[in-house]
Design an enzyme around this catalytic site. Sequence first.
Site, PDB file in Angstrom:
ATOM      1  N   HIS A   1       0.849  -1.192   0.000  1.00 56.23           N
ATOM      2  CA  HIS A   1       0.000   0.000   0.000  1.00 56.23           C
ATOM      3  C   HIS A   1       0.883   1.239   0.000  1.00 56.23           C
ATOM      4  CE1 HIS A   1       1.078  -0.450   4.169  1.00 56.23           C
ATOM      5  NE2 HIS A   1       0.374   0.585   4.574  1.00 56.23           N
TER       6      HIS A   1
ATOM      7  N   HIS B   1       1.405   3.809   2.003  1.00 60.10           N
ATOM      8  CA  HIS B   1       1.778   4.568   3.191  1.00 60.10           C
ATOM      9  C   HIS B   1       3.289   4.776   3.138  1.00 60.10           C
ATOM     10  CE1 HIS B   1      -1.881   3.878   6.040  1.00 60.10           C
ATOM     11  NE2 HIS B   1      -1.934   5.045   5.431  1.00 60.10           N
TER      12      HIS B   1
ATOM     13  N   ASP C   1       5.760   4.570   5.082  1.00 66.44           N
ATOM     14  CA  ASP C   1       6.750   3.627   5.634  1.00 66.44           C
ATOM     15  C   ASP C   1       6.955   2.393   4.738  1.00 66.44           C
ATOM     16  OD1 ASP C   1       4.106   3.032   6.413  1.00 66.44           O
ATOM     17  OD2 ASP C   1       4.736   1.916   8.181  1.00 66.44           O
TER      18      ASP C   1
ATOM     19  N   ASP D   1       0.304  -4.654   7.411  1.00 65.49           N
ATOM     20  CA  ASP D   1      -0.613  -3.523   7.553  1.00 65.49           C
ATOM     21  C   ASP D   1      -2.062  -3.931   7.319  1.00 65.49           C
ATOM     22  OD1 ASP D   1       1.883  -2.381   7.848  1.00 65.49           O
ATOM     23  OD2 ASP D   1       1.182  -0.433   7.154  1.00 65.49           O
TER      24      ASP D   1
END
Length: 308
Positions: free
Chosen positions: A62, A64, A66, A211
């Site tokens: 995804h 994000h 990080d 995640d």
Amino acid sequence: MNMEAFVLGCGGMQPLPYRHLTSVLLRREGDLFLFDGGEGTQVSLKRLNLKWKKISAIFVSHTHADHVTGLPGILMLSSQVDRKEPLYIFGPPKIKEYIETSRRVLDMYINYPIVVKEIEAPCVVYDGGDFYVRAFPLEHSKTCVGYTLEELDRPGEFNPDKALELKVPRGPLWGKLQHGESVINEDGVEVKSEQVVGKARSGRKFSFVTDTVYLPSITDNVRGSDLLICEGMFAQDCLDQAKEKKHMTAIQAATIARDADVKRMAMIHYSPRYNDKDLKDLLEEAQSVWPKTELTRDRMHFEIPYED
Ligand SMILES: [Zn+2]
Ligand SMILES: [Zn+2]
């Protein structure tokens, strides 16, 4: 054929001086596949002396920060290399915009094609001939997917010398033996397939899950993995926080490993609140559910052997 996984970073949210952000490199014979590329990915690649220029495909869980902030650096680093094959990048919506904007704003001139594909899980995202990579949906604060890389089963090997020794002449009878049938040899004696064909080998399976909240469907998707790298971000006393932030606890990761009957599971994407010593508590909690649980650490290496 060798298959091995290198943990380039095992942290979640923020990099720490001793812990880069989530990224795993899978090497299967000559092919390299990157799963996520957080900050520090490049550093670990260099420290491990891996041939990152040859990465065939990048699979992004995804968008994000990080999980993707290491990617522009990797593209920049490998901008002028001797290669013609495209580099594929797969991920949920926004990955294309992220890569294209980074390339444009950072003025990256790359001398080979970069193909970015946005995916909608569940789907097969990459067909390697004798293996494939599949994405499946996870549940997080933005669209997120897990991945499995699965090899096809390999038929047993046919031994021509043995067939000749057993007086089965070259020709259509060999085809029958290869297809599991018995045949009659020159002396009128029955020869069974298993006398000349080795045992079939089941393909290996690697899974990457990070995640997400705990979902029973994850278990089905990673079932039977030889190696599962799975988020174990929080200890159980942070269960509420994990739910709220759409993450998993170590115990939930271990529950998946146990229920999916995986051979090996190592946790990744630790909360920065835990220093390396604290991780032992996460490990103990997970091992109370599934004793074989392991911790990933930066630059750790996992062999993924055939079953036999
Ligand atoms: Zn994350
Ligand atoms: Zn996230």
